[in-house]
Design a protein around this motif. Structure first.
Motif, short mmCIF file in Angstrom:
data_model
loop_
_atom_site.label_atom_id
_atom_site.label_comp_id
_atom_site.label_asym_id
_atom_site.label_seq_id
_atom_site.Cartn_x
_atom_site.Cartn_y
_atom_site.Cartn_z
N ILE A 95 0.84 -1.19 0.00
CA ILE A 95 0.00 0.00 0.00
C ILE A 95 0.89 1.25 0.00
O ILE A 95 0.70 2.15 -0.80
N GLN A 96 1.90 1.27 0.88
CA GLN A 96 2.83 2.41 0.95
C GLN A 96 4.15 2.13 0.25
O GLN A 96 4.92 3.05 0.01
N THR A 97 4.41 0.85 -0.01
CA THR A 97 5.73 0.46 -0.50
C THR A 97 5.64 -0.43 -1.74
O THR A 97 4.58 -0.98 -2.05
N GLU A 98 6.78 -0.53 -2.41
CA GLU A 98 6.93 -1.41 -3.56
C GLU A 98 8.25 -2.16 -3.35
O GLU A 98 9.28 -1.53 -3.06
N LEU A 99 8.22 -3.46 -3.49
CA LEU A 99 9.42 -4.27 -3.32
C LEU A 99 9.96 -4.62 -4.69
O LEU A 99 9.28 -5.26 -5.49
N ARG A 100 11.17 -4.15 -4.96
CA ARG A 100 11.78 -4.34 -6.27
C ARG A 100 12.96 -5.29 -6.17
O ARG A 100 13.69 -5.27 -5.17
N PRO A 101 13.18 -6.10 -7.20
CA PRO A 101 14.43 -6.89 -7.20
C PRO A 101 15.60 -5.92 -7.05
O PRO A 101 15.61 -4.85 -7.66
N ILE A 102 16.56 -6.27 -6.22
CA ILE A 102 17.65 -5.34 -5.95
C ILE A 102 18.57 -5.15 -7.14
O ILE A 102 18.83 -6.08 -7.89
N SER A 103 19.03 -3.94 -7.28
CA SER A 103 20.03 -3.61 -8.28
C SER A 103 21.36 -3.37 -7.55
O SER A 103 21.39 -3.22 -6.33
N MET A 104 22.43 -3.30 -8.31
CA MET A 104 23.73 -2.99 -7.69
C MET A 104 23.69 -1.62 -7.03
O MET A 104 24.24 -1.44 -5.94
N GLU A 133 14.95 -20.49 -3.37
CA GLU A 133 15.71 -20.66 -2.14
C GLU A 133 15.82 -19.37 -1.33
O GLU A 133 15.87 -19.38 -0.12
N MET A 134 15.90 -18.25 -2.05
CA MET A 134 16.12 -16.96 -1.38
C MET A 134 15.69 -15.83 -2.30
O MET A 134 15.88 -15.92 -3.51
N GLY A 135 15.14 -14.77 -1.71
CA GLY A 135 14.79 -13.59 -2.48
C GLY A 135 15.15 -12.35 -1.70
O GLY A 135 14.87 -12.27 -0.51
N GLU A 136 15.78 -11.40 -2.35
CA GLU A 136 16.18 -10.15 -1.70
C GLU A 136 15.58 -9.00 -2.50
O GLU A 136 15.69 -8.97 -3.73
N PHE A 137 14.96 -8.05 -1.82
CA PHE A 137 14.28 -6.95 -2.48
C PHE A 137 14.67 -5.61 -1.86
O PHE A 137 14.95 -5.53 -0.67
N ALA A 138 14.65 -4.58 -2.68
CA ALA A 138 14.81 -3.21 -2.21
C ALA A 138 13.41 -2.66 -1.92
O ALA A 138 12.49 -2.86 -2.71
N ILE A 139 13.27 -1.98 -0.80
CA ILE A 139 12.00 -1.37 -0.43
C ILE A 139 12.00 0.07 -0.93
O ILE A 139 12.87 0.86 -0.56
N TYR A 140 11.01 0.40 -1.76
CA TYR A 140 10.85 1.76 -2.26
C TYR A 140 9.51 2.30 -1.79
O TYR A 140 8.53 1.56 -1.68
N THR A 141 9.47 3.61 -1.54
CA THR A 141 8.21 4.26 -1.20
C THR A 141 7.38 4.42 -2.47
O THR A 141 7.91 4.35 -3.58
N LYS A 142 6.10 4.65 -2.31
CA LYS A 142 5.22 4.90 -3.44
C LYS A 142 4.94 6.40 -3.58
O LYS A 142 3.89 6.79 -4.02
#
Length: 194
Positions: free
Chosen positions: A5-14, A63-72
């Motif tokens: 609702i407030q956030t978007e989880l994106r696959p992490i970039s370098m 096995e594993m997932g890592e995401f960057a948290i971004y605001t909307k």
């Protein structure tokens, strides 16, 4: 991407991973994350962070997932990291971890929303039955946030974490699919891609 609702989880970039360098070397953040991945990998040179990112890219998303948290916000801001690991396909369970590194976003529900968005994904898309985490008793704000996501305290390892001259308990928490469904969390947008 996973939508909250407030956030978007994106696959992490370098670039996302490099941005965490500042957070990992901040004493206040390191203290609050004493039982989390962010702390265990704090105070490291940038080259080590880059190498860790390359290793994450090699892992299977089952096995594993890592995401960057971004605001909307109109201009999205990268505020933290969240992920799952230790996936057990037979028992349909995994562990999760989160760190909000941008202090301007502490205490405004962004971490809670990001965790709910990830749980929604884990239960609805990955068909998990149980999700668990460990935190330390010195981070009461995190414990309260996890409870809002449906986690319940399942046990403690007494005086398990040493931080700032004191021992704290490790708080073991878990949430079952039925507990999370009872919260009736529905992100504004459907999960699109991962």
């Amino acid at each position: 991407m996973i939508q909250g609702i407030q956030t978007e989880l994106r696959p992490i970039s370098m670039d996302d991973f490099k941005r965490t360098y500042e957070w990992r070397n901040d004493e206040e953040i390191a203290r609050l994350e004493a039982a989390d991945w962010l702390y265990r990998h704090s105070h490291v040179p940038l080259a080590r962070i880059e190498k860790a990112y390359e290793e994450i890219l090699k892992l299977d998303a089952r096995e594993m997932g890592e995401f960057a948290i971004y605001t909307k916000e109109e201009t999205p801001v990268h505020i933290g990291m969240i992920g799952y690991r230790d996936v057990h396909l037979v028992s349909r369970k995994c562990a999760v971890g989160i760190g909000i590194g941008d202090k301007r976003y502490w205490g405004n529900g962004y971490g809670t929303d990001a965790m709910k968005a990830l749980l929604h994904y884990l239960f609805q898309t990955m068909n998990m039955h149980r999700v668990q985490l460990d935190t330390f008793s010195g981070n009461e704000r995190a414990v309260q946030s996890y409870k809002k996501c449906g986690f319940v305290e399942e046990g403690r390892r007494r005086e398990d974490v040493y931080c700032d001259g004191m021992y704290y308990d490790t708080v073991m928490m878990g949430v079952l699919r039925k507990d999370f469904v009872a919260l009736d969390y529905t992100p504004q947008k459907a999960i699109t891609t991962v």
